[in-house]
Scaffold this active site. Structure first.
Site, PDB file in Angstrom:
ATOM      1  CG  HIS A 254      -1.843   1.138   1.362  1.00 22.57           C
ATOM      2  ND1 HIS A 254      -1.554   2.367   1.647  1.00 22.57           N
ATOM      3  CD2 HIS A 254      -3.166   0.847   1.284  1.00 22.57           C
ATOM      4  CE1 HIS A 254      -2.545   2.839   1.710  1.00 22.57           C
ATOM      5  NE2 HIS A 254      -3.730   2.344   1.132  1.00 22.57           N
ATOM      6  CB  CYS A 292      -4.534   3.450  -2.233  1.00 26.10           C
ATOM      7  SG  CYS A 292      -5.427   4.494  -1.042  1.00 26.10           S
ATOM      8  CG  HIS A 319      -7.444   0.837  -0.512  1.00 24.05           C
ATOM      9  ND1 HIS A 319      -6.476   1.276   0.376  1.00 24.05           N
ATOM     10  CD2 HIS A 319      -7.809  -0.287  -0.502  1.00 24.05           C
ATOM     11  CE1 HIS A 319      -6.447   0.254   1.241  1.00 24.05           C
ATOM     12  NE2 HIS A 319      -7.157  -0.837   0.550  1.00 24.05           N
ATOM     13  CG  ASP A 372      -9.318   3.616   1.439  1.00 18.66           C
ATOM     14  OD1 ASP A 372      -9.744   2.905   2.612  1.00 18.66           O
ATOM     15  OD2 ASP A 372      -8.420   4.324   1.160  1.00 18.66           O
ATOM     16  CG  HIS A 373     -10.810   6.550   4.455  1.00 16.88           C
ATOM     17  ND1 HIS A 373      -9.795   7.547   4.457  1.00 16.88           N
ATOM     18  CD2 HIS A 373     -10.403   5.386   4.746  1.00 16.88           C
ATOM     19  CE1 HIS A 373      -8.668   6.923   5.229  1.00 16.88           C
ATOM     20  NE2 HIS A 373      -9.212   5.536   5.182  1.00 16.88           N
ATOM     21  CE1 TYR A 390     -11.507   1.498   6.054  1.00 16.42           C
ATOM     22  CE2 TYR A 390     -10.810   3.124   7.626  1.00 16.42           C
ATOM     23  CZ  TYR A 390     -10.588   2.282   6.601  1.00 16.42           C
ATOM     24  OH  TYR A 390      -9.426   2.146   5.731  1.00 16.42           O
TER      25      TYR A 390
HETATM   26  C1  DNO Z   1      -6.322   3.754   5.373  1.00 14.74           C
HETATM   27  C2  DNO Z   1      -5.954   2.556   4.933  1.00 14.74           C
HETATM   28  C3  DNO Z   1      -4.514   2.053   5.272  1.00 14.74           C
HETATM   29  C4  DNO Z   1      -4.236   1.111   4.916  1.00 14.74           C
HETATM   30  C5  DNO Z   1      -3.105   0.376   5.341  1.00 14.74           C
HETATM   31  C6  DNO Z   1      -2.428  -0.831   4.679  1.00 14.74           C
HETATM   32  O1  DNO Z   1      -7.648   3.682   5.806  1.00 14.74           O
HETATM   33  O2  DNO Z   1      -5.792   2.571   3.391  1.00 14.74           O
HETATM   34  O3  DNO Z   1      -4.467   2.023   6.684  1.00 14.74           O
HETATM   35  O4  DNO Z   1      -4.979   0.073   5.374  1.00 14.74           O
HETATM   36  O5  DNO Z   1      -1.983   1.276   5.263  1.00 14.74           O
HETATM   37  O6  DNO Z   1      -1.453  -1.457   5.093  1.00 14.74           O
END
Ligand code: DNO
Length: 415
Positions: A254, A292, A319, A372-373, A390
């Site tokens: 990531h 991401c 993500h 993601d979020h 989340y």
């Molecule tokens: C945030 C996420 C990160 C991710 C880690 C992966 O919400 O995208 O916390 O889970 O960095 O290792």
């Protein structure tokens, strides 16, 4: 009447709709997730301390919780599809002598996951902290709450609260002046909140560092340059990737969030060049990336659809989240389809990547993505936040928009 052509397409969607679930203490339940339409679960054994082996028993216990509905005694339409994250111990990032045993233990966890049929494993190589934000309840223009990174607040924290030695050297004179006036204008409560927001530890752990702890952790990186950190990442990959490849697994790193150096710590997974270097360390299907948009997006020079076009074959997990760049290094998390990231272009590139894999007969065309979020919105605002970013409804909105976008693009490409 239902358009059957559309239904077929819906079932043939390129990406796996997935959702991060933090475990039994997540206020978003597995039944809620089923109702969102997501079917891939992204999960980690958050209760196992970083560095300890994930045993087959523990993995299977979780798998059963995820996949079997005790209440109805029926299987759920959910599958634990991705591990996020099997965290890399700090000693590995720092290259300490105990890393060899920790790497062996990491490989044992991979073997155990493979035995349970879980093959996609996300990790990151960010020193000390995971993602960093200065404001976890930024009021968005429509009244929902979002996460924000204020580069001036971060500098103010670094120089005036953390009082990191030589911190000033990392900022321009103008930024130092902005940071001082920011610091002089906020109340003591605001300073405490800023500190708490920045020092949130690893996601899912619920821990918050103290200033003293954090200073100690930072000091341990004093002699670790980007080159050394890169070498430590390569050392880790040279050891774990062959095992992962043998097991038919896909590791995916990531990117750094934010994708810039903070607190003098080295950052090595922030740009396309970094991603390329990482994948070239060992050219293996097991050595890939988590793409991401929210982490790569704050840097305008990151060409997001271009990265998929050039490195798509290395992307094992996605993500999707938007960011609105504010022009001075700051950004906030915008709605999934609005903001500085051209989500249409990103989604189109992902659909094409998936179709390319399918046409080559590859079995990994169903690339898992998660919203993601999400903002805290509607009833989310009345609930206690357990994991910032989340929320149920905010992410549901994101997933629904992204799913629609994917369907529209797929339909368009195929027609
Ligand atoms: C945030 C996420 C990160 C991710 C880690 C992966 O919400 O995208 O916390 O889970 O960095 O290792």
């Amino acid at each position: 009447m239902v358009d059957s052509a559309l239904l077929v397409e819906f079932n043939n969607m390129a990406l796996m709709q997935s959702w991060r679930w933090y475990g039994p203490n997540d206020i978003v339940s597995l039944s809620d997730i089923e109702q969102s339409g997501a079917y891939g679960i992204v999960h980690a054994l958050h209760h196992v301390p970083v560095g300890e082996v994930w045993t087959v028993e523990e993995i299977q216990k979780r798998q059963r919780i995820i996949e079997w509905n005790e209440e109805t005694q029926q299987p759920r339409n959910l599958k634990w599809a991705v591990v996020e994250s099997l965290n890399v111990h700090e000693a590995i990032k720092k290259g300490l002598p105990e890393r060899d045993q920790l790497i062996e233990d990491y490989k044992t966890s991979l073997q155990n996951l493979a035995k349970c049929g879980i093959k996609i494993v996300c990790y990151n190589f960010m020193p000390v902290l995971d993602w960093t934000r200065t404001d976890l309840t930024f009021t968005y223009k429509d009244g929902s709450k979002a996460l924000r990174y204020d580069a001036i607040a971060l500098a103010a924290f670094d120089i005036h609260i953390l009082e990191r030695e030589d911190a000033k050297a990392d900022y321009t004179e103008d930024r130092q002046i902005e940071a001082s006036s920011y610091f002089n204008c906020i109340t003591d409560e605001e300073k405490a909140l800023l500190t708490k927001n920045i020092l949130q530890g690893v996601p899912g752990s619920g821990d918050v560092f103290t200033i003293e702890d954090y200073k100690k952790q930072l000091a341990e990186y004093d002699h670790i340059s980007e080159e050394i950190l890169r070498e430590n990442l390569s050392y880790f990959l040279r050891s774990v990737v062959p095992t992962a490849e043998e097991l038919g697994m896909k590791l995916c790193c990531h990117p750094d969030d934010p994708p810039t150096a903070i607190f003098g710590l080295p950052r090595i997974v922030s740009t396309e060049t970094d991603l390329l270097a990482l994948t070239q360390t060992i050219d293996s299907p097991a050595n890939g990336i988590t793409y991401c948009t929210g982490s790569l997006g704050p840097l305008p020079e990151n060409d997001l659809p271009g990265i998929i076009e050039r490195l798509g074959h290395k992307i094992h997990f996605v993500h999707l989240r938007n960011v609105q760049r504010e022009g001075n290094g700051s950004f906030h998390e915008a709605d999934h389809l609005n903001g500085s990231v051209d989500m249409y272009a990103v989604m189109k590139a992902l659909v094409l990547e998936s179709q390319r894999r399918k046409s080559e007969g590859r079995d990994d065309f169903e690339i898992p993505f998660r919203p993601d979020h999400g903002h805290q919105m509607l009833d989310d605002l009345n609930k206690k936040v357990t994991f910032h970013g989340y929320s149920a409804i905010g992410r549901l909105r994101g997933l629904a928009e992204l799913r629609g976008l994917e369907l529209g693009i797929t339909h368009n490409i195929n027609s």
